[in-house]
Write a protein that holds these residues in place. Structure first.
Motif, PDB file in Angstrom:
ATOM      1  N   PHE A 197       0.774  -1.123  -0.071  1.00  0.00           N
ATOM      2  CA  PHE A 197       0.007   0.091  -0.101  1.00  0.00           C
ATOM      3  C   PHE A 197       1.046   1.280   0.092  1.00  0.00           C
ATOM      4  N   ASN A 198       0.487   2.161  -0.764  1.00  0.00           N
ATOM      5  CA  ASN A 198       1.244   3.432  -0.741  1.00  0.00           C
ATOM      6  C   ASN A 198       0.965   4.169   0.585  1.00  0.00           C
ATOM      7  N   ARG A 199       1.572   5.342   0.492  1.00  0.00           N
ATOM      8  CA  ARG A 199       1.617   6.226   1.917  1.00  0.00           C
ATOM      9  C   ARG A 199       0.396   6.570   2.299  1.00  0.00           C
ATOM     10  N   ALA A 200      -0.420   7.216   1.303  1.00  0.00           N
ATOM     11  CA  ALA A 200      -1.754   7.505   1.594  1.00  0.00           C
ATOM     12  C   ALA A 200      -2.730   6.258   2.093  1.00  0.00           C
ATOM     13  N   GLN A 201      -2.516   5.325   1.298  1.00  0.00           N
ATOM     14  CA  GLN A 201      -3.496   4.032   1.799  1.00  0.00           C
ATOM     15  C   GLN A 201      -3.124   3.588   3.220  1.00  0.00           C
ATOM     16  N   GLN A 202      -1.993   3.622   3.395  1.00  0.00           N
ATOM     17  CA  GLN A 202      -1.336   3.328   4.912  1.00  0.00           C
ATOM     18  C   GLN A 202      -1.928   4.315   5.846  1.00  0.00           C
ATOM     19  N   ASP A 203      -2.067   5.520   5.622  1.00  0.00           N
ATOM     20  CA  ASP A 203      -2.662   6.555   6.445  1.00  0.00           C
ATOM     21  C   ASP A 203      -3.929   6.227   6.895  1.00  0.00           C
ATOM     22  N   SER A 204      -4.698   5.885   5.730  1.00  0.00           N
ATOM     23  CA  SER A 204      -6.028   5.555   5.974  1.00  0.00           C
ATOM     24  C   SER A 204      -6.563   4.453   6.979  1.00  0.00           C
ATOM     25  N   PHE A 205      -5.646   3.864   7.399  1.00  0.00           N
ATOM     26  CA  PHE A 205      -5.852   2.608   8.614  1.00  0.00           C
ATOM     27  C   PHE A 205      -5.856   3.375   9.988  1.00  0.00           C
ATOM     28  N   LEU A 206      -5.286   4.625   9.970  1.00  0.00           N
ATOM     29  CA  LEU A 206      -4.995   5.036  11.244  1.00  0.00           C
ATOM     30  C   LEU A 206      -6.364   5.490  12.001  1.00  0.00           C
ATOM     31  N   PRO A 207      -7.268   6.027  11.551  1.00  0.00           N
ATOM     32  CA  PRO A 207      -8.555   6.372  12.003  1.00  0.00           C
ATOM     33  C   PRO A 207      -9.256   5.115  12.821  1.00  0.00           C
ATOM     34  N   VAL A 208      -9.264   4.025  12.090  1.00  0.00           N
ATOM     35  CA  VAL A 208      -9.944   2.779  12.668  1.00  0.00           C
ATOM     36  C   VAL A 208      -9.173   2.126  13.612  1.00  0.00           C
ATOM     37  N   MET A 209      -7.651   2.399  13.520  1.00  0.00           N
ATOM     38  CA  MET A 209      -7.075   1.865  14.773  1.00  0.00           C
ATOM     39  C   MET A 209      -7.063   2.631  16.065  1.00  0.00           C
ATOM     40  N   GLU A 210      -7.370   3.912  15.612  1.00  0.00           N
ATOM     41  CA  GLU A 210      -7.272   4.996  16.945  1.00  0.00           C
ATOM     42  C   GLU A 210      -8.501   4.749  17.725  1.00  0.00           C
ATOM     43  N   ASP A 211      -9.813   4.555  16.801  1.00  0.00           N
ATOM     44  CA  ASP A 211     -11.220   4.801  17.719  1.00  0.00           C
ATOM     45  C   ASP A 211     -11.528   3.209  17.720  1.00  0.00           C
ATOM     46  N   GLY A 212     -10.462   2.080  17.671  1.00  0.00           N
ATOM     47  CA  GLY A 212     -10.998   0.771  18.108  1.00  0.00           C
ATOM     48  C   GLY A 212     -12.002   0.052  17.054  1.00  0.00           C
ATOM     49  N   THR A 213     -12.254   0.726  15.969  1.00  0.00           N
ATOM     50  CA  THR A 213     -13.092  -0.030  15.005  1.00  0.00           C
ATOM     51  C   THR A 213     -12.425  -1.243  14.530  1.00  0.00           C
ATOM     52  N   ALA A 214     -11.224  -1.439  14.382  1.00  0.00           N
ATOM     53  CA  ALA A 214     -10.439  -2.503  14.047  1.00  0.00           C
ATOM     54  C   ALA A 214      -9.314  -2.814  14.683  1.00  0.00           C
ATOM     55  N   ILE A 215      -8.661  -4.069  14.867  1.00  0.00           N
ATOM     56  CA  ILE A 215      -7.566  -4.280  15.253  1.00  0.00           C
ATOM     57  C   ILE A 215      -6.697  -4.726  14.146  1.00  0.00           C
ATOM     58  N   LEU A 216      -5.626  -3.951  13.649  1.00  0.00           N
ATOM     59  CA  LEU A 216      -4.885  -4.241  12.394  1.00  0.00           C
ATOM     60  C   LEU A 216      -3.925  -5.166  12.858  1.00  0.00           C
ATOM     61  N   VAL A 217      -3.961  -6.156  11.939  1.00  0.00           N
ATOM     62  CA  VAL A 217      -2.716  -6.998  11.597  1.00  0.00           C
ATOM     63  C   VAL A 217      -1.920  -7.091  10.572  1.00  0.00           C
TER      64      VAL A 217
END
Length: 437
Positions: free
Chosen positions: A121-141
């Motif tokens: 994933f490019n930098r912008a796509q990687q950044d898109s994970f940040l909100p769902v990680m921060e608010d607990g919507t998903a645990i990213l692995v």
């Protein structure tokens, strides 16, 4: 040692399913080769006991269980498991996954989002994970074969723990093959030497070892047993294999360089042979040997550069495999040569000084005066021709006057640099005498 995979609970093998898939573990405790993560006191085991998982990045070579462990983590913690691949997914796919995770969370269930090849994933796509990680919507692995420090955003890394998956030890691969034989109800048609070669071919990749085993079973005739040469003919693979664009390549060239620097010719030959065996470009190795000659030996043995460059040219002339011996000769010569990084250090220091003081003019007495105007301005005035001086040494200063003398090159008292040190000390003495200092 225990096996990497546990067999499918069904006694009947499912037709068409690859062997590696049929041998996936059913529980996290069945995963081996990663005891530092999944053992009784492993990092992941402790997380599960605590009842709390955080986002993670699984870093390691292929076939070490990253996908399997992620799936089992979700099962043992009651999380919904969602898997995507960065190779086949785009922004629209990510939006759908995030929305599904939000809906699950609204109904009281959290999602474990497994992202394979996350470094794609490019930098912008990687950044898109940040909100769902921060608010607990998903645990990213996330799973990656590349060094996360270089391939993943700092913001993402700051929110996830990096866990390293190790290549399987030969004992684990051997046990995995035994489990496959029990599942199949038949032994691999290999003699002892061929079996050892197959384990080596897997190069720490559990999935690869099972794929190779399937190839062997398909190729074997009734009662046929393959030796090492027969095995190589069947699978058409050299061992070990590594991707020259990935960490295996850089790890081995680093090991070779450090063995040469550490004056260990035997270890240096071992890593050189491994890279030849893996299909590395020999001219790349030749170029690296030239670099070692100038970085780690320098003027301690001026012949090191000559020999390394000659070996590179010899390979270019002879080709493979004859030319490999020339590179091996240079490798041993460099490893056994006296070591010095004095020139390397001096050049770096001089480069820094040049960048900091690059606007200073040389002293006028060492500049030529091709015009009358320049001569009238003092260009060349007072210059003393060294060959006309006693000992062919004038002792003049050549640095810009406002900079003053600097010392960059400090040769050690070993190898040929011992002689250079004597010359420098002698010239320093003469310079003090002739400048009246």
């Amino acid at each position: 040692m225990a096996d990497l995979f546990a067999p499918d609970p069904s006694p009947v093998a499912e037709v068409g399913r690859p062997l590696a898939d049929r041998l996936r573990p059913a529980v996290l405790g069945d995963v081996v080769g990663q005891e530092h993560l999944t053992g009784p006191d492993g990092v992941l085991t402790r997380m599960i006991r605590s009842g709390s998982l955080g986002s993670m990045v699984f870093w390691g070579p292929p076939g070490t269980g990253k996908t399997t462990v992620a799936r089992l983590l979700a099962g043992e913690t009651g999380l919904a498991f969602e898997q995507i691949s960065a190779i086949f997914s785009g922004v629209a796919d990510l939006k759908k996954v995030f929305e599904a995770a939000r809906l699950r969370r609204a109904s009281g269930r959290q999602t474990l989002l497994f992202v394979d090849e996350i470094h794609r994933f490019n930098r912008a796509q990687q950044d898109s994970f940040l909100p769902v990680m921060e608010d607990g919507t998903a645990i990213l692995v996330g799973a990656t074969t590349e060094n996360p420090s270089f391939e993943l955003n700092a913001a993402l890394l700051s929110r996830a723990r990096v866990l390293t998956f190790k290549p399987l030890e030969p004992e684990s691969v051997a046990a995995l093959l035994e489990r496959a034989e029990r599942l199949e109800g038949r032994a691999l048609p290999l003699d002892d030497e061929a079996r050892a070669v197959l384990i080596r071919m897997a190069d720490g990749d559990g999935r690869a070892s099972l794929t190779l085993a399937e190839e062997v079973w398909r190729a074997a005739g009734e009662g046929e047993i393959f030796d090492a040469a027969g095995l190589q003919e069947i699978v058409q693979r050299r061992a070990p294999i590594y991707d020259k664009s990935q960490d295996g390549h850089y790890n081995l060239i680093s090991a070779l360089h450090k063995a040469v620097r550490g004056s260990d010719p035997d270890a240096a030959l071992y890593y050189l042979a491994r890279m030849f065996d893996a299909g590395e470009d020999p001219l790349f190795l030749g170029r690296r040997l030239v670099r070692m000659a100038v970085e780690d030996i320098g003027l301690a043995d001026p012949q090191a550069l000559v020999i390394a460059n000659a070996a590179k040219d010899a390979y270019d002339f002879l080709g493979s495999p004859e030319g490999e011996l020339a590179l091996a000769q240079a490798c041993v010569y460099l490893a056994t040569a006296p070591k010095s990084n004095a020139l390397y250090t001096a050049f770096k220091a001089a480069t820094r000084t040049a960048k900091e003081h690059g606007s200073l003019s040389p002293p006028r007495h060492i500049l030529n005066a091709p015009t009358k105007l320049m001569k009238s301005e003092g260009y060349g005035e007072g210059y003393r021709y060294d060959h006309d001086e006693p000992d062919a040494f004038s002792g003049q200063d050549y640095f810009p006057e406002s900079l003053g003398r600097r010392t960059f090159y400090d040769p050690p008292d070993r190898g040929f640099e011992r002689e250079i040190r004597k010359r420098l000390d002698w010239w320093a003495k003469l310079r003090r005498e002739r400048q009246g200092k």
